[in-house]
Write a protein that holds these residues in place. Sequence first.
Motif, short mmCIF file in Angstrom:
data_model
loop_
_atom_site.label_atom_id
_atom_site.label_comp_id
_atom_site.label_asym_id
_atom_site.label_seq_id
_atom_site.Cartn_x
_atom_site.Cartn_y
_atom_site.Cartn_z
N ASP A 1 2.10 -1.57 -19.18
CA ASP A 1 1.64 -1.66 -17.80
C ASP A 1 0.15 -1.36 -17.71
N GLU B 1 -5.69 -8.51 -14.22
CA GLU B 1 -5.34 -9.06 -12.92
C GLU B 1 -4.36 -10.22 -13.09
N ASN C 1 2.22 1.34 -12.46
CA ASN C 1 1.09 1.52 -11.57
C ASN C 1 1.23 0.59 -10.36
N TYR D 1 -0.40 0.71 -7.60
CA TYR D 1 -1.70 0.33 -7.06
C TYR D 1 -2.09 -1.04 -7.62
N ASN D 2 -1.90 -1.20 -8.94
CA ASN D 2 -2.24 -2.49 -9.56
C ASN D 2 -1.27 -3.59 -9.15
N TYR E 1 -2.79 -4.46 -5.63
CA TYR E 1 -4.14 -4.99 -5.53
C TYR E 1 -4.53 -5.94 -6.67
N ALA E 2 -3.89 -5.81 -7.82
CA ALA E 2 -4.25 -6.67 -8.95
C ALA E 2 -3.16 -7.70 -9.26
N THR F 1 -0.29 -7.47 -10.55
CA THR F 1 0.47 -7.37 -11.79
C THR F 1 1.96 -7.43 -11.47
#
Length: 418
Positions: free
Chosen positions: A275, A280, A300, A302-303, A306-307, A309
């Motif tokens: 992970d 991105e 994660n 958050y990712n 926003y990314a 994943t």
Amino acid sequence: MKTRAVRLYGKNDLRLEEFELPAIRDDEILARVISDSICMSSYKATIQGPDHKRVPNDVAQNPTIIGHEFCGEIVEVGKKWQDQFKPGQKFAIQPALNYQGTLDAPGYSFQYIGGDSTYVVIPHQVMEMGCLLHYESDSFFGASLAEPLSCIIGTFHAMYHTTRGSYEHVMGIKPNGSMAILAGVGPMGLAAIDYIIHCDRRPGLLVVTDINDDRLARAAQILSPEEAKKNGVTLIYQNTKDGDPVETLKALNGGKGYDDVLCIPSIAALVEQADAILGEDGCLNFFSGPNDPKFSAPLNFYNIHYASTHVVGTSGGNTADMAEALDMTGRGLLTPSILVTHVGGLNAVVDTTKNLPNMTGGKKLIYTHIDMPLTAIADFAEKGKSDPMYAKLAELVAKTNGLWNAEAEKYLLDTLMK
């Protein structure tokens, strides 16, 4: 027609027996099995008996033949299928039939078909579902390994990426992108490397990790960076035992995260590591099914938000994946022997199946028309000091970096086949 087969009667009750097969009906096919690869799923069916979802409740009265990774030759074809199949053709079977919503499968559910046998009657369900597959090759073992190879192929087909600004998912790994395979030099990891550098959708960078230099060196000998480069892939084998593996792996990708990450084992720390190295729109594929139903690892989020994943997981391959495995094997693009570490005869099936979780190595390949103790390929040379057959086998596998091969198979069958 008599057959010799390993049958399941109940929990931990496997028996090697000889019995009479019924004459085939117009919608059935008689076949000779040559090879079968023993799967952990057969162990699970053995210890669970009728509690297993694919094993019939009346298995004590109507025992089933085990083994579902098998290859053989067609002997006789019922009238219904004579326009599609001919005697003498080699075949493989996709065991996940999904026939009329049932879980019935060869190797679990049927009295007269399973891989650990000499002859079988292929029921109409297999043909009706398109699960009897033609196989063109000079060996049999490649088709026995098509089912585990299909699991790997399905894994890569299940990975996906998103199209920015839309909800469209583009299936497959990112072409010419960056990929990491964590703990990837065991048998299934090697098969994954073999597929991804030889298929039609390849990464530009492939980093494969382990924490043992000997295993990494062996992997580089079997699947070399030079071979990968011929196919447009930069292949790096990396020991991540020391230092920060996340920083090490990102450094190999120019400081960036990876487009695709395949985590082979069910180890929480490795899932977390996988992970952490996603870039991105990165896709993490969790490969090995855990034994613990409560297995978990932190991600994660958050990712994820926003990314973009994301995580996928697959359990087995489908018929199309298996057909792809057979086609690539037949054309010499895949080396299924990468999976094989042991070879034996039908007499070795009962003990091997019952003790499979405690055995080291990769796939245990069985030739059903011979009697031979289960033997590690790595032990051929030592056994050859007192047995000329093993000495010859050691000589033959030495030609292919210690891997099982068609020439060794032919010699073994010519020497021992009944």
